[in-house]
Motif scaffolding. Sequence first.
Motif, short mmCIF file in Angstrom:
data_model
loop_
_atom_site.label_atom_id
_atom_site.label_comp_id
_atom_site.label_asym_id
_atom_site.label_seq_id
_atom_site.Cartn_x
_atom_site.Cartn_y
_atom_site.Cartn_z
N TYR A 175 0.88 -1.12 -0.01
CA TYR A 175 0.07 -0.03 0.10
C TYR A 175 0.79 1.48 0.09
O TYR A 175 0.84 2.01 -0.87
CB TYR A 175 -0.83 -0.07 1.11
N PHE A 176 1.70 1.47 0.87
CA PHE A 176 2.64 2.54 1.06
C PHE A 176 3.67 2.65 0.17
O PHE A 176 4.19 3.74 -0.15
CB PHE A 176 3.00 3.00 2.70
N GLY A 177 4.31 1.47 -0.24
CA GLY A 177 5.21 1.53 -1.30
C GLY A 177 4.63 1.54 -2.81
O GLY A 177 5.35 2.12 -3.53
N ALA A 178 3.47 1.13 -3.22
CA ALA A 178 3.10 1.27 -4.39
C ALA A 178 1.84 1.97 -4.73
O ALA A 178 1.69 2.90 -5.27
CB ALA A 178 3.32 -0.21 -5.05
N ILE A 179 0.77 1.31 -3.91
CA ILE A 179 -0.72 1.71 -4.28
C ILE A 179 -1.04 3.18 -4.01
O ILE A 179 -1.72 3.54 -4.84
CB ILE A 179 -1.45 0.68 -3.92
N ARG A 180 -0.30 3.50 -2.90
CA ARG A 180 -0.80 4.76 -2.60
C ARG A 180 -0.17 5.91 -3.68
O ARG A 180 -0.99 6.80 -4.15
CB ARG A 180 -0.25 5.29 -1.56
N ASN A 181 0.80 5.55 -4.20
CA ASN A 181 1.54 6.30 -5.39
C ASN A 181 0.68 6.18 -6.59
O ASN A 181 0.47 7.30 -7.47
CB ASN A 181 2.97 5.83 -5.85
N TYR A 182 0.09 5.07 -6.90
CA TYR A 182 -0.93 4.94 -8.11
C TYR A 182 -1.84 5.74 -7.92
O TYR A 182 -2.35 6.57 -9.01
CB TYR A 182 -1.26 3.49 -8.24
N VAL A 183 -2.66 5.80 -6.75
CA VAL A 183 -3.86 6.60 -6.65
C VAL A 183 -3.50 7.99 -7.03
O VAL A 183 -4.45 8.74 -7.31
CB VAL A 183 -4.27 6.30 -5.07
N ARG A 184 -2.53 8.49 -6.51
CA ARG A 184 -2.25 9.80 -6.57
C ARG A 184 -1.85 10.15 -8.15
O ARG A 184 -2.35 11.31 -8.71
CB ARG A 184 -1.06 10.56 -5.95
N MET A 185 -1.17 9.07 -8.82
CA MET A 185 -0.75 9.47 -10.25
C MET A 185 -1.95 9.33 -11.04
O MET A 185 -1.97 10.09 -12.19
CB MET A 185 0.10 8.20 -10.36
N GLN A 186 -2.94 8.81 -10.83
CA GLN A 186 -4.13 8.59 -11.76
C GLN A 186 -4.89 10.09 -11.83
O GLN A 186 -5.56 10.34 -12.63
CB GLN A 186 -5.15 7.35 -11.33
N GLU A 187 -4.65 11.12 -11.04
CA GLU A 187 -5.26 12.13 -10.89
C GLU A 187 -4.62 13.08 -12.12
O GLU A 187 -5.03 14.04 -12.66
CB GLU A 187 -5.19 13.03 -9.69
#
Length: 329
Positions: free
Chosen positions: A15-27
Amino acid sequence: MSGIRSTGFLHLGNYFGAIRNYVRMQEEYDCYFMVADLHTLTTHPDTTELKTNVHRVLAEYIACGLDPEKSALYCQSHLRETAELYLYLNMLAYTGELEKTTTFKDKVRQHPDNVNAGLLTYPVLMAADILLQRARFVPVGKDQEQHLEMARNFAKRFNHRYGKDGEVFPEPQAFNFGEQLVKVPSLDDSGKMSKSENQNAAIFLSDSDDQIRNKLKKAKTDSGPTEPDTPMPGYIENIFQLLRLVSAPDVVEKFEGDYKSANIRYGDLKKQLGEDMVSFIRPIREKAEAIRNDEAYLRRIMEMGAEKARRNAGITMEKVRAAMGLQYY
Ligand code: TRP
């Protein structure tokens, strides 16, 4: 573009290493996020649990905030173009460099009885995933840096050899949001949180409230500092690191102050962390469960994501075949 293998359960480190970054990136970006089911076959040829695992990763992606309307969420094996690009890239990959890859050497040590060619060419398949979408940015953790560098080399090699009329592939770069990459420690002080090591040392997005509380209760502590301003031992630092990820700033400040003044009660600290962790994980777990139970919805998401990813892959493969001269009429 990025992906996570569909082995095991996603945990706080994912979550903190990857997915949280994905979520911000998609914006801000046009994103492609994939479940890497084919990569799992290099080490897990038994496919009995594949469907459940693919569904779980997808459901957890969405529960963490990935939006299928904004990003293409898809399954690797749904893009046949991947296999074609993988084939071409294999001709540009040298066995020497593949044999030198750290993950390959580790896997050979772990599974000496199953050193298959897919394992050797794992980085080529990953490069195919990335280059197929002509991705510029790849949000991945430190453990994937070498693979990404290889993807960059294959892109350069392809462009150099076949890109007479301009580059076909951009060179993909690792991506994070300008902050330091967070390292989520394991609960047994054995390095980073990981899926395959000690199950009790990782907090999974699917853990129940009581599982979370119990795991944190068991985290290693000692009798506490006896003098103010004592340096923190690693395992206490780890607890604080987790606290910083999920607790409110004033809570973190309070316990840091207690430690500094040698007046800390680790029981209270772990209890507070347990409750804050439960509040953090519970909504994700409940949402993921609801999604997993809705197979029709999962199917729609996968179809929609694959269609978008396939459309983009189609454009890439036209360019690839043209550049390579694989057009005879
Ligand atoms: N190798 C990655 C891992 O083990 C998963 C992966 C497969 C991936 N294809 C990818 C990551 C493409 C980023 C981009 O975690």
